[in-house]
Design an enzyme around this catalytic site. Structure first.
Site, short mmCIF file in Angstrom:
data_model
loop_
_atom_site.label_atom_id
_atom_site.label_comp_id
_atom_site.label_asym_id
_atom_site.label_seq_id
_atom_site.Cartn_x
_atom_site.Cartn_y
_atom_site.Cartn_z
N SER A 30 0.35 3.01 -4.42
CA SER A 30 -0.61 3.97 -4.23
C SER A 30 -0.77 4.90 -5.59
O SER A 30 0.07 5.65 -5.66
CB SER A 30 -0.44 5.10 -3.13
OG SER A 30 -0.66 4.07 -1.79
N HIS A 61 -6.33 1.51 -3.68
CA HIS A 61 -5.51 0.27 -3.90
C HIS A 61 -6.63 -0.77 -4.58
O HIS A 61 -7.50 -1.04 -3.85
CB HIS A 61 -4.98 -0.31 -2.66
CG HIS A 61 -3.84 0.42 -2.31
ND1 HIS A 61 -2.47 -0.14 -2.81
CD2 HIS A 61 -3.56 1.41 -1.53
CE1 HIS A 61 -1.61 0.88 -2.24
NE2 HIS A 61 -2.32 1.86 -1.59
N HIS A 83 -0.24 -3.46 3.60
CA HIS A 83 0.75 -2.55 4.39
C HIS A 83 0.70 -2.95 5.91
O HIS A 83 -0.41 -3.52 6.54
CB HIS A 83 -0.16 -0.92 4.32
CG HIS A 83 0.01 -0.39 3.02
ND1 HIS A 83 -1.06 -0.90 2.35
CD2 HIS A 83 1.05 0.18 2.29
CE1 HIS A 83 -0.64 -0.04 1.06
NE2 HIS A 83 0.49 0.44 1.07
N TYR A 85 0.50 -1.04 8.45
CA TYR A 85 -0.33 -0.23 9.18
C TYR A 85 -1.91 -0.64 9.21
O TYR A 85 -2.53 -0.25 9.99
CB TYR A 85 0.00 1.31 8.80
CG TYR A 85 -0.60 1.45 7.28
CD1 TYR A 85 -1.88 1.47 6.83
CD2 TYR A 85 0.32 2.16 6.36
CE1 TYR A 85 -2.17 1.80 5.65
CE2 TYR A 85 -0.06 2.19 5.17
CZ TYR A 85 -1.25 2.03 4.55
OH TYR A 85 -1.71 2.53 3.42
N GLU A 86 -1.83 -1.92 8.07
CA GLU A 86 -3.29 -2.18 8.07
C GLU A 86 -3.65 -3.35 9.35
O GLU A 86 -4.91 -3.71 9.67
CB GLU A 86 -3.59 -3.06 6.74
CG GLU A 86 -3.80 -2.04 5.66
CD GLU A 86 -3.69 -2.93 4.34
OE1 GLU A 86 -5.01 -3.45 4.28
OE2 GLU A 86 -2.87 -2.95 3.70
N ALA A 113 4.35 4.99 -3.66
CA ALA A 113 4.23 6.57 -3.82
C ALA A 113 5.10 6.92 -2.27
O ALA A 113 4.94 6.34 -1.32
CB ALA A 113 2.77 6.97 -3.59
N MET A 211 5.67 4.09 3.43
CA MET A 211 4.97 3.20 4.51
C MET A 211 4.65 1.62 3.86
O MET A 211 4.10 1.06 4.18
CB MET A 211 3.67 3.65 4.98
CG MET A 211 3.60 5.18 5.47
SD MET A 211 2.15 5.68 5.73
CE MET A 211 2.21 7.51 6.19
N SER A 212 5.67 1.40 2.82
CA SER A 212 5.31 0.10 2.28
C SER A 212 6.69 -0.39 1.68
O SER A 212 7.84 0.11 2.22
CB SER A 212 4.58 0.30 1.25
OG SER A 212 4.95 1.05 -0.28
N ASN A 235 5.06 14.23 -2.66
CA ASN A 235 4.74 15.30 -1.76
C ASN A 235 6.26 15.42 -1.18
O ASN A 235 7.07 14.51 -0.98
CB ASN A 235 3.95 14.97 -0.56
CG ASN A 235 4.23 13.84 0.21
OD1 ASN A 235 3.68 12.79 -0.29
ND2 ASN A 235 4.65 14.05 1.31
N HIS A 247 -3.95 11.88 2.24
CA HIS A 247 -3.81 10.47 1.44
C HIS A 247 -4.56 11.03 -0.07
O HIS A 247 -3.91 10.50 -1.00
CB HIS A 247 -4.51 9.43 1.90
CG HIS A 247 -4.42 8.07 1.02
ND1 HIS A 247 -3.18 7.38 0.79
CD2 HIS A 247 -5.43 7.26 0.61
CE1 HIS A 247 -3.35 6.61 0.16
NE2 HIS A 247 -4.62 6.35 -0.28
N1 HPA Z 1 5.50 10.10 4.46
C1 HPA Z 1 5.11 8.59 4.41
N2 HPA Z 1 4.61 8.01 3.45
C2 HPA Z 1 4.15 8.56 2.34
C3 HPA Z 1 4.38 9.88 2.14
C4 HPA Z 1 4.96 10.65 3.34
O1 HPA Z 1 5.44 11.99 3.41
N3 HPA Z 1 3.95 10.57 1.09
C5 HPA Z 1 3.42 9.29 0.46
N4 HPA Z 1 3.84 8.12 1.20
#
Ligand code: HPA
Length: 274
Positions: A30, A61, A83, A85-86, A113, A211-212, A235, A247
């Site tokens: 990302s 993406h 991903h 989650y898709e 990310a 998440m990847s 973050n 996001h």
């Molecule tokens: N959690 C999960 N996935 C993420 C985060 C997060 O804080 N930041 C970027 N991808």
């Protein structure tokens, strides 16, 4: 059609489209897709043209393979990834990694990310992934195993190649780019974690959460590919961060770190140890 045949079909299609046969591939996470702009003599294949490739729809993406060169080195980038989650199965989302393997790729750089669980980290930091924790309970290798792709029970003791890790540390140091190190925990998403989940992941030994990446690394190791993992901390994770997540925040911080991230990746790919 079997999974193996699907992989072969996609690989055959790509071989017809490009004469390049890179041994190194990179998956761009990302907000990190900008690296693809640094690839010279780019030959682009949109995912949607490749038979058997899953559909991809996540904001931030792109969705294409970029073949070309960084310095003298042939590489292929996945600009945009799939991903869990898709709604894809783990197998579906790992198909491109098997296709890369069939095309002759031997080394895979995975980038993402992620959120920091380790309170010593800060948004914008880059992190070498030293190991991972699969919190999803899922695995792309569940189901019948095709020995032509890899063994039934692949070893994961060196999921992230130690020699490539040393190479990344040395390269970052020579560029004076700070590089954290840590364990990446894979959470399915797409909701961000709760504060209690983050406390639990910290107790389990996670430094970062995202998440990847983990499904692709399992598929890569199944085939015996060497893996280098790099994260951009976008973050602080839930409960550590003072603000709520979005996001857009993830994409903005990744974009702000893209110059350092791209400089590091560019140098790594240029001087890649064969
Ligand atoms: N959690 C999960 N996935 C993420 C985060 C997060 O804080 N930041 C970027 N991808």
């Amino acid at each position: 059609m079997t999974y193996y045949e699907q992989v072969q079909q996609a690989a055959d299609f790509i071989r017809e489209r490009t004469d390049l046969r890179p041994r190194t591939a990179i998956i761009l996470g990302s907000g990190l897709g900008e690296l693809a702009e640094r690839i010279q003599d780019a030959e682009i294949i949109p995912y949607k043209e490749i038979p058997g490739f899953p559909p991809s729809h996540v904001a931030g993406h792109a969705a294409r393979l970029v073949f070309g060169r960084v310095g003298q080195r042939e590489i292929v980038a996945m600009q945009g990834r799939f991903h869990y989650y898709e709604g894809l199965s783990m197998r579906e989302l790992c198909l491109p990694v098997y296709v890369l393997g069939r095309l002759g790729v031997r080394d895979l750089v995975v980038t993402n990310a992620c959120g920091a669980v380790n309170t010593n980290f800060s948004p914008g930091d880059l992190m070498l992934i030293t190991d991972h924790i699969n919190l999803s309970g899922r695995n792309p290798l569940i189901g019948p195993n095709d020995e032509r792709l890899g063994p039934r029970f692949p070893d994961m003791s060196e999921a992230y190649d130690p020699a490539l890790g040393c190479f990344a540390r040395e390269t970052a140091e020579s560029l004076e780019i700070g590089l954290r190190e840590g364990v990446y925990a894979f959470y399915s998403g797409p909701s961000f974690e709760t504060a209690a989940e983050i406390r639990a992941f910290k107790a389990l030994g996670a430094d970062a959460v995202g998440m990847s990446t983990v499904p692709e690394v399992i598929a890569a190791r199944h085939q015996g590919l060497r893996v280098l993992g790099l994260s951009c901390i976008t973050n602080m994770a839930t409960g550590i961060a003072a603000t709520k997540h979005s996001h857009l925040e993830v994409l903005a911080t990744a974009a702000a770190s893209a110059e350092r991230f791209c400089a590091l990746c560019d140098a790594l790919l240029r001087d890649w140890p064969e």
